[in-house]
Enzyme design. Structure first.
Site, PDB file in Angstrom:
ATOM      1  N   ASN A  82       0.795  -1.225   0.000  1.00 27.50           N
ATOM      2  CA  ASN A  82       0.000   0.000   0.000  1.00 27.50           C
ATOM      3  C   ASN A  82       0.830   1.280   0.000  1.00 27.50           C
ATOM      4  O   ASN A  82       0.320   2.358   0.281  1.00 27.50           O
ATOM      5  CB  ASN A  82      -0.950   0.013   1.197  1.00 27.50           C
ATOM      6  CG  ASN A  82      -1.835  -1.214   1.224  1.00 27.50           C
ATOM      7  OD1 ASN A  82      -1.767  -2.009   2.153  1.00 27.50           O
ATOM      8  ND2 ASN A  82      -2.611  -1.411   0.168  1.00 27.50           N
ATOM      9  N   VAL A  89       1.848   7.134   0.670  1.00 23.50           N
ATOM     10  CA  VAL A  89       1.023   6.137   1.348  1.00 23.50           C
ATOM     11  C   VAL A  89      -0.396   6.191   0.794  1.00 23.50           C
ATOM     12  O   VAL A  89      -0.952   7.269   0.595  1.00 23.50           O
ATOM     13  CB  VAL A  89       0.970   6.418   2.859  1.00 23.50           C
ATOM     14  CG1 VAL A  89       0.112   5.388   3.566  1.00 23.50           C
ATOM     15  CG2 VAL A  89       2.372   6.421   3.432  1.00 23.50           C
ATOM     16  N   CYS A  90      -0.943   5.017   0.546  1.00 21.12           N
ATOM     17  CA  CYS A  90      -2.307   4.953   0.022  1.00 21.12           C
ATOM     18  C   CYS A  90      -3.166   4.170   0.992  1.00 21.12           C
ATOM     19  O   CYS A  90      -3.188   2.947   0.977  1.00 21.12           O
ATOM     20  CB  CYS A  90      -2.281   4.267  -1.353  1.00 21.12           C
ATOM     21  SG  CYS A  90      -3.901   3.992  -2.042  1.00 21.12           S
ATOM     22  N   ILE A  91      -3.824   4.882   1.903  1.00 24.07           N
ATOM     23  CA  ILE A  91      -4.808   4.204   2.751  1.00 24.07           C
ATOM     24  C   ILE A  91      -6.065   5.056   2.832  1.00 24.07           C
ATOM     25  O   ILE A  91      -6.045   6.261   2.594  1.00 24.07           O
ATOM     26  CB  ILE A  91      -4.296   3.876   4.175  1.00 24.07           C
ATOM     27  CG1 ILE A  91      -3.771   5.109   4.877  1.00 24.07           C
ATOM     28  CG2 ILE A  91      -3.275   2.778   4.158  1.00 24.07           C
ATOM     29  CD1 ILE A  91      -3.506   4.847   6.352  1.00 24.07           C
TER      30      ILE A  91
END
Lengths: 166, 222
Positions: A82, A89-91
């Site tokens: 992720n 950051v990809c959340i």
């Protein structure tokens, strides 16, 4: 010095994080001249290949924070499904408020002004422990994590050691 | 629609002018390289002569600019052109402060873009891009990044002492901005140093375990 809403809120959050720092997290503005630009350290969660590591990341807040979420970018190498190879950051908690156009996430998972820097950092910590396989940002890492877990773990462990200069 | 009718002819004119300009600027270079390839004609072609003159002129300009960085290229070229390209005479005139300001109409030739220099420029650009890429890809370790080599070198016991002393202090929020900043930095450094020490200990433990294992294996072999 008069502060706008974003700066006031960030100063308040900085204060809370200093008085009651969550375990394994250090965060604050790089310089108080610019409260919209933070740097933080996140400890690798125990029992994961990231254990023992310390990961620096930068947080950039928009001028309309807390209405809109900041962006978070790891400043070192992180091989994680992720995290984009650039460190971004990809959340879900970092995604703008409202419903997901792709219907993957519910509105409650996404950013809203009731979230905070602390919640972001704790979410990222648990993300390190449990990658979300559904929307990989680093396809190579996601594939390795899914198919060759031991190889993935060895690679992460090696990069943790390298990041500590060992 | 009206806009498009105006745009197309003007676009054509712009392209034409650009084409002519490019041709004007690079004509001599292209022509000479084109002539050189079939080459072996023995005598110097006019293009080659011109190229040689250009090279000499550029060398002269460079020499003068190294001596007098305050004098601009245009003035040097004007003086060289007016006095037959005599480097020494131009130098003397600059020293005496007798250089003339070139008229506005004087258009100096652009700095050279010989194949060698463009190749070199491309190479250096590629190198720069590569180093940028490498920089992006390879991050310095945390000890280097936060400049902790000295702190790491200090005795661990001493470090533990300061850590213990600093522990009650680091929890609080200081009303002083500088103090806040330095406390944050201290907490950050401490976190990294602790992680490094733990990892060192872990690696050491693994090594002794491995050594013991290989030692017993070697003993078994013997």
């Amino acid at each position: 010095m008069s502060l706008n809403v974003a700066q006031r809120r960030l100063l308040q959050e900085y204060r809370a994080l200093t008085n009651n720092p969550p375990e394994g997290i250090t965060a604050g503005p790089i310089s108080e001249d610019d409260l919209l630009h933070w740097e933080c350290l996140i400890q690798g969660p125990e029992g994961t290949p990231f254990e023992g590591g310390v990961f620096p990341a930068e947080l950039k807040f928009p001028n309309d924070y807390p209405h809109m979420p900041p962006t978070m970018k790891f400043l070192g190498d992180i091989f994680h499904p992720n995290v984009y190879p650039s460190g971004l950051v990809c959340i879900s908690i970092l995604h703008p408020p409202g419903d997901d156009p792709n219907h993957y996430e519910t509105a409650s998972e996404r950013w809203s002004p009731i979230q905070s820097v602390e919640k972001i950092l704790l979410s990222v910590m648990s993300m390190l422990a449990e990658p979300n396989d559904e929307s990989p940002a680093n396809v190579e890492a996601a594939k390795m994590w899914r198919e060759k877990r031991s190889e993935y773990e060895a690679r992460v462990k090696a990069s943790v050691r390298a990041s500590l200069g060992l | 629609m009206a806009e498009e009718e105006i745009n197309i002819p003007s676009l054509v004119i712009v392209l034409l002018v650009t084409g002519l300009a490019v041709r004007y600027f690079f004509f001599s270079g292209n022509a000479s390289s084109a002539n050189r390839q079939p080459g072996g004609t023995g005598g110097a072609t006019p293009e080659e002569l011109q190229r040689r003159r250009e090279r000499e002129r550029e060398a002269a300009v460079e020499t003068i600019q190294q001596m007098f960085p305050q004098v601009d290229r245009r003035t040097i070229l004007w003086d060289l052109q007016r006095h037959g390209g005599n480097l020494q005479a131009t130098t003397e005139r600059i020293l005496a402060g007798r250089t003339e300001t070139p008229p506005i109409t004087f258009q100096p030739p652009p700095p050279p873009s010989s194949p060698e220099t463009t190749a070199a420029a491309q190479q250096s650009a590629a190198a720069a891009a590569a180093s940028k890429y490498a920089e992006k890809k390879v991050h310095p370790d945390l000890i280097t990044r936060y400049n902790l080599r000295d702190k790491l070198a200090s005795a661990p016991s001493e470090d533990a002492g300061t850590a213990a002393a600093g522990a009650p202090k680091t929890g609080g929020w200081s009303s002083n901005r500088e103090e806040r900043q330095s406390l944050l930095r201290k907490r950050r450094d401490q976190m990294i140093i602790e992680a490094r020490r733990k990892m060192e200990a872990k690696i050491a433990a693994e090594k002794t375990a491995a050594a013991a294992a290989s030692g017993s294996a070697a003993a078994g072999d013997n």
